[in-house]
Design a protein around this motif. Structure first.
Motif, PDB file in Angstrom:
ATOM      1  N   THR A 146       4.144  -7.966 -13.681  1.00 19.22           N
ATOM      2  CA  THR A 146       3.486  -6.910 -14.464  1.00 19.22           C
ATOM      3  C   THR A 146       3.798  -5.529 -14.095  1.00 19.22           C
ATOM      4  O   THR A 146       3.492  -4.506 -14.891  1.00 19.22           O
ATOM      5  CB  THR A 146       1.987  -7.137 -14.522  1.00 19.22           C
ATOM      6  N   LYS A 147       4.153  -5.445 -12.644  1.00 18.55           N
ATOM      7  CA  LYS A 147       4.356  -4.040 -12.324  1.00 18.55           C
ATOM      8  C   LYS A 147       3.168  -3.220 -11.944  1.00 18.55           C
ATOM      9  O   LYS A 147       2.975  -2.175 -11.694  1.00 18.55           O
ATOM     10  CB  LYS A 147       5.444  -3.232 -12.962  1.00 18.55           C
TER      11      LYS A 147
ATOM     12  N   VAL B  59      -5.701   8.387   3.665  1.00 17.98           N
ATOM     13  CA  VAL B  59      -6.790   8.100   2.642  1.00 17.98           C
ATOM     14  C   VAL B  59      -6.247   7.867   1.403  1.00 17.98           C
ATOM     15  O   VAL B  59      -5.357   8.549   0.831  1.00 17.98           O
ATOM     16  CB  VAL B  59      -7.737   9.323   2.458  1.00 17.98           C
ATOM     17  N   GLY B  60      -6.459   6.513   0.520  1.00 16.85           N
ATOM     18  CA  GLY B  60      -5.853   6.469  -0.426  1.00 16.85           C
ATOM     19  C   GLY B  60      -4.579   6.023  -0.600  1.00 16.85           C
ATOM     20  O   GLY B  60      -3.776   5.847   0.182  1.00 16.85           O
ATOM     21  N   GLY B  61      -3.796   5.780  -1.832  1.00 15.43           N
ATOM     22  CA  GLY B  61      -2.719   5.345  -2.235  1.00 15.43           C
ATOM     23  C   GLY B  61      -2.496   4.309  -2.858  1.00 15.43           C
ATOM     24  O   GLY B  61      -3.524   3.639  -3.478  1.00 15.43           O
ATOM     25  N   THR B  62      -1.399   3.481  -2.755  1.00 12.32           N
ATOM     26  CA  THR B  62      -1.047   2.310  -3.576  1.00 12.32           C
ATOM     27  C   THR B  62      -0.538   1.461  -2.453  1.00 12.32           C
ATOM     28  O   THR B  62       0.257   1.590  -1.632  1.00 12.32           O
ATOM     29  CB  THR B  62      -0.253   2.376  -4.794  1.00 12.32           C
ATOM     30  N   THR B  63      -0.867   0.093  -2.720  1.00 13.56           N
ATOM     31  CA  THR B  63      -0.590  -0.981  -1.785  1.00 13.56           C
ATOM     32  C   THR B  63       0.436  -2.095  -2.228  1.00 13.56           C
ATOM     33  O   THR B  63       1.498  -2.271  -1.541  1.00 13.56           O
ATOM     34  CB  THR B  63      -1.589  -1.518  -1.114  1.00 13.56           C
ATOM     35  N   ASP B  64      -0.015  -2.535  -3.215  1.00 15.00           N
ATOM     36  CA  ASP B  64       0.876  -3.718  -3.913  1.00 15.00           C
ATOM     37  C   ASP B  64       1.472  -3.288  -5.222  1.00 15.00           C
ATOM     38  O   ASP B  64       0.565  -2.470  -5.985  1.00 15.00           O
ATOM     39  CB  ASP B  64       0.145  -4.935  -4.100  1.00 15.00           C
ATOM     40  N   LYS B  65       2.449  -3.894  -5.694  1.00 12.64           N
ATOM     41  CA  LYS B  65       3.057  -3.827  -6.938  1.00 12.64           C
ATOM     42  C   LYS B  65       3.412  -5.309  -7.609  1.00 12.64           C
ATOM     43  O   LYS B  65       4.114  -5.890  -6.878  1.00 12.64           O
ATOM     44  CB  LYS B  65       4.209  -2.889  -7.252  1.00 12.64           C
TER      45      LYS B  65
END
Length: 90
Positions: free
Chosen positions: A38-39, A28-34
């Motif tokens: 712009t980071k 569940v959740g998280g980060t996918t792209d940077k």
């Protein structure tokens, strides 16, 4: 060490929460792209499930909003999530 099949969408290794539910792994959740310039990070809104017996991924559903660093638990047939850092609203 065994490499698992790729997830339906990339997800960070430290900013999601997980639970073992009925011999599956639920994330569940998280980060996918940077963004390369712009980071800025894109948060995850899907709930992923990995089936250990078939070695396959599927999307169980979507959260009411995208979030990272959440907590998750499975109790009495229900999957709960709480806290975390929500995305900035538009």
């Amino acid at each position: 060490m065994k490499v698992l099949p790729p997830m339906p969408k990339p997800d960070s290794h430290i900013e999601f929460a997980w639970a073992i539910v009925n011999r599956t792994l639920v994330i569940v959740g998280g980060t996918t792209d940077k963004h390369p310039n712009t980071k800025k990070m894109t948060l995850v809104g899907e709930i992923f499930q990995f089936q250990f017996d078939t070695q396959t991924w599927k999307v169980l559903g979507k959260l009411p909003y995208r979030v990272k660093t959440t907590l998750v638990g499975f109790w009495n047939g229900w999957l709960y999530f709480t806290s975390g850092q929500r995305e900035r609203t538009r």
